[in-house]
Structure formats: structure tokens, C-alpha cells
Scaffold this motif. Structure first.
Motif, PDB file in Angstrom:
ATOM      1  N   LEU A 135      46.984  40.948  36.883  1.00 48.55           N
ATOM      2  CA  LEU A 135      48.190  40.440  37.138  1.00 48.55           C
ATOM      3  C   LEU A 135      48.044  39.599  36.732  1.00 48.55           C
ATOM      4  O   LEU A 135      49.101  39.615  35.303  1.00 48.55           O
ATOM      5  CB  LEU A 135      48.734  39.447  38.431  1.00 48.55           C
ATOM      6  N   GLY A 154      44.490  42.281  42.500  1.00 45.14           N
ATOM      7  CA  GLY A 154      44.145  40.838  42.043  1.00 45.14           C
ATOM      8  C   GLY A 154      44.695  40.338  41.122  1.00 45.14           C
ATOM      9  O   GLY A 154      45.178  40.675  40.262  1.00 45.14           O
ATOM     10  N   ALA A 155      44.049  38.706  41.160  1.00 44.69           N
ATOM     11  CA  ALA A 155      45.381  38.064  40.316  1.00 44.69           C
ATOM     12  C   ALA A 155      44.227  37.634  38.956  1.00 44.69           C
ATOM     13  O   ALA A 155      45.034  38.013  37.560  1.00 44.69           O
ATOM     14  CB  ALA A 155      45.128  36.857  40.798  1.00 44.69           C
ATOM     15  N   GLY A 156      43.823  38.648  38.600  1.00 39.89           N
ATOM     16  CA  GLY A 156      43.226  38.788  36.775  1.00 39.89           C
ATOM     17  C   GLY A 156      43.736  39.284  36.129  1.00 39.89           C
ATOM     18  O   GLY A 156      44.372  39.532  35.118  1.00 39.89           O
TER      19      GLY A 156
END
Lengths: 217, 217
Positions: free
Chosen positions: A197, A193-195
Motif C-alpha cells: 500500500l 499488506g501495508a508495505g
């Protein structure tokens, strides 16, 4: 001519190989049966006899490429593996297929998607893949003692399939990109997930026997 | 007739409204200019005079819907907010647009994608959205002191856009689904990731002034 002595099944596949290549290069509308016949080393009437009209031939290509893709994903992603490895291997198998059969991907997906008569066929195959992923995710969650509503499973699977398609188009337009690397990118997007990353937590492919990350192969 | 007294700009928009509705209901090929003219209360020659051929009219619809969608996303996702809120609001704006303009989404995306002459136009708009997301992600990462290669940013943005499109198609086929809920599903897929979800960590929308989660509105 050598091709005259080939068994029927082999000749059928050769015609499909030629058709995938021609549909891919010319597009469905501009593709013509003469070129497909010539490339497969048979007469045009024989192409019609084996595969029917141009629409039927395209549909046969679409089905063959799609079955190959599904077989590849299923063979790669053993259901007894931990969930992240299942996903990683399934995704890697998918992108390796796209990378190795760029023509096939073009016929299977990009063209079928843009041609109304085939869009329904494609939607059915896509649905089967979404159901497979949702089911595997459900099994993994149940092992963790969690239950998630069917709509949540479906929407996660739809997100994953949509993201995969989007990156597959990108991969097919970037000949220098390693498919295993694209698979790692997707794992970071949908597994971490982007969070995660954003905070520097990335997903790394499992090590192979020699201690190398599989994406670097 | 009342419509005769309307200013040009208003009449133009009314024709586009009618066209979006007809293209959406009938599909591009079956849509006819007579019905569009009748629905907008003007003569067929006037539709041609204002918007050109059926292809040009479709392209005008596509551009208008696309601009509205981009404006909505930009207005919703203030670049000064924390990154997860930017993404949440942008995604929520996107799905609210799709939910409120199901016809528009049909014209904008599903049909344009399946009609060769418009696919290029759509690809350009999609690219602009991918660049916007990649840029916002880059800014967020730099604030955290991290640098990520442009290809990693692009692939994350492509995953996000692909997943959004996939869920938007699903939303437009599920009239009872709340767009804010679809947005929450997508946040869980792409912000938290499947790995987090598996361990029971889910993303929750920020609380509004009354202490309610925004998705429950």
C-alpha cells in the motif's frame, strides 16, 4: 390469530427473529421474555416451551446467526477459484452478512464476546473459521509448490479473522459504508499488506460481466 | 512488618500487582478482596482505602496495564525510523509486553472485553492506538508523496489492531512461543500480506549488530 396456523419450524424462526432483535436492542441482561413473546405474536410460556430459558434462547440465536454466517462464507468462496478471489468473495460475503444483519452481528459477536457464558461457544465457532482459512491457504500454497508450517498458517488465519472482526465492528457502526468497500479495505490490509500500500500497489476487486469493479456495485 | 515502612506509591503498586494476579487467576467475579489484601501484605480496609471498590480496583489495574503497554509501544517504535521498522518494533514491543505480562494482558484485554462495565474504557484505549497507527501510516505515505483518505488509514489501523489482538490471545495461550516470532508472523500477515506470502516473499526482521535476525534472539 394468523400465527396459530403457522408450522412449528416457521414459528420457531419467528421467535428467533424477535429474540435477535430484542437482544440486540436491549442487551442480554435487560432483554425480557415478555417483549420477545409479544414481538413474535405468541405467549411467553410458548417461548419457554420452544426455546427454554433466556440463556438457551440466546444460545439458539447465536448458533443460528453463526451457522448462517458460515454458510454464507462457504457459498461465496468456492474452493476452485484462485486464492485471492476466494478470499475476496469470502470476505465480501462476511461483510455483506454483517451489513445486512447488523442485529445478528450484534448478537453473534459483540454481545456473545462480552458475556462469559457464551464466550466459549463463540470461541469454538471462531476456531472452525480459522481452520477453514488455514486449510484453504495451505491448499493454495501447495499449488504454488510451497510448504508452510502449520503454526504459520494458523497465525495468518488468526490475523485475518482478528482483522475481519475489527472491521466488522466498524462497519456495523457506519450505516453508510458499503460492505463490498469494507471488503476491499480488508483485502488491501491482509492480501496486499501495508508495505505494498505504501508503494501505491492496491488490490482491486475483479471486474463483473459489465466491466465494473464489484466493490462499486 | 516490613510493608508498613514502604512509601505510599510503592504500596499502591504492590496492591495493583496483587490485584492483577488475583483477577487474572480467578476472574473478576470470583476474585475477592481478602485474597488481594493478603497477597499484598496489607489489611482489606487498606485496599479499599487506597483503591476503592472492586470495580474501581479493576479499573485501576486496567489503566495501569494499558498505560504500560502504550509506553512500551511508543518507546519501541521511534517515529524517525523507516515505516516497516517502526511497525516491526511497535509490534515486537507489544508482543513482548503480552509475553512478559500474561496476567496483565488477561486483565487488560481478555477480561475487560468480556465485562460490560469496562468495555467502554477498553474501547477508548483501543481508539487511541488506532489513531496513533493511522497517524504514523499517514506520515509514511506523505513521505512517499501519497495521500490516502482518512477512512482508508483508519481501516488499515483497525485491521492491524484486530490482527494483533487475535495473535496476542494466541501468544498468551502458547507459553513456548517467542514473542519476537509472533511479531514476525504478524509482519508477514499485515506488512507483506497473504498475496506476497503465497509467492514466497516473506518479511525478515532487521539484522542486529552481530548480524543475527532480531526475531531469533
Amino acid at each position: 390469530m394468523q400465527s396459530k396456523r403457522l408450522p412449528r419450524a416457521v414459528r420457531e424462526q419467528q421467535m428467533l427473529d424477535a429474540a435477535v432483535r430484542v437482544f440486540s436492542e436491549r442487551g442480554f441482561h435487560a432483554a425480557n421474555m415478555d417483549e420477545i413473546a409479544e414481538l413474535s405474536g405468541v405467549s411467553k410460556p410458548m417461548v419457554y416451551a420452544y426455546h427454554g430459558t433466556k440463556e438457551e434462547l440466546f444460545l439458539s440465536c447465536l448458533r443460528r446467526e453463526s451457522e448462517r454466517l458460515m454458510e454464507r462464507i462457504l457459498a461465496a468462496s468456492d474452493a476452485t477459484l484462485p486464492p485471492d478471489e476466494q478470499l475476496w468473495r469470502g470476505i465480501k460475503g462476511f461483510f455483506e452478512f454483517v451489513g445486512a444483519h447488523r442485529d445478528g452481528w450484534s448478537v453473534l459477536h459483540r454481545q456473545a464476546r462480552s458475556l462469559e457464558p457464551f464466550a466459549g461457544e463463540l470461541a469454538g465457532m471462531r476456531k472452525a473459521l480459522v481452520q477453514l482459512i488455514a486449510h484453504r491457504l495451505d491448499v493454495a500454497l501447495q499449488k504454488e509448490g510451497r510448504q508452510v508450517r502449520p503454526d504459520d498458517l494458523t497465525s495468518m488465519a488468526l490475523s485475518l479473522v482478528g482483522a475481519s472482526e475489527s472491521l466488522a465492528d466498524w462497519l456495523s457502526a457506519h450505516p453508510d459504508e458499503d460492505p463490498a468497500r469494507t471488503a476491499t479495505r480488508l483485502m488491501n490490509a491482509v492480501w496486499m499488506g501495508a508495505g505494498q500500500l505504501l508503494h501505491g500497489h492496491t488490490w482491486k476487486p475483479p471486474l463483473d460481466e459489465r466491466g465494473n469493479h464489484q466493490a462499486a456495485a
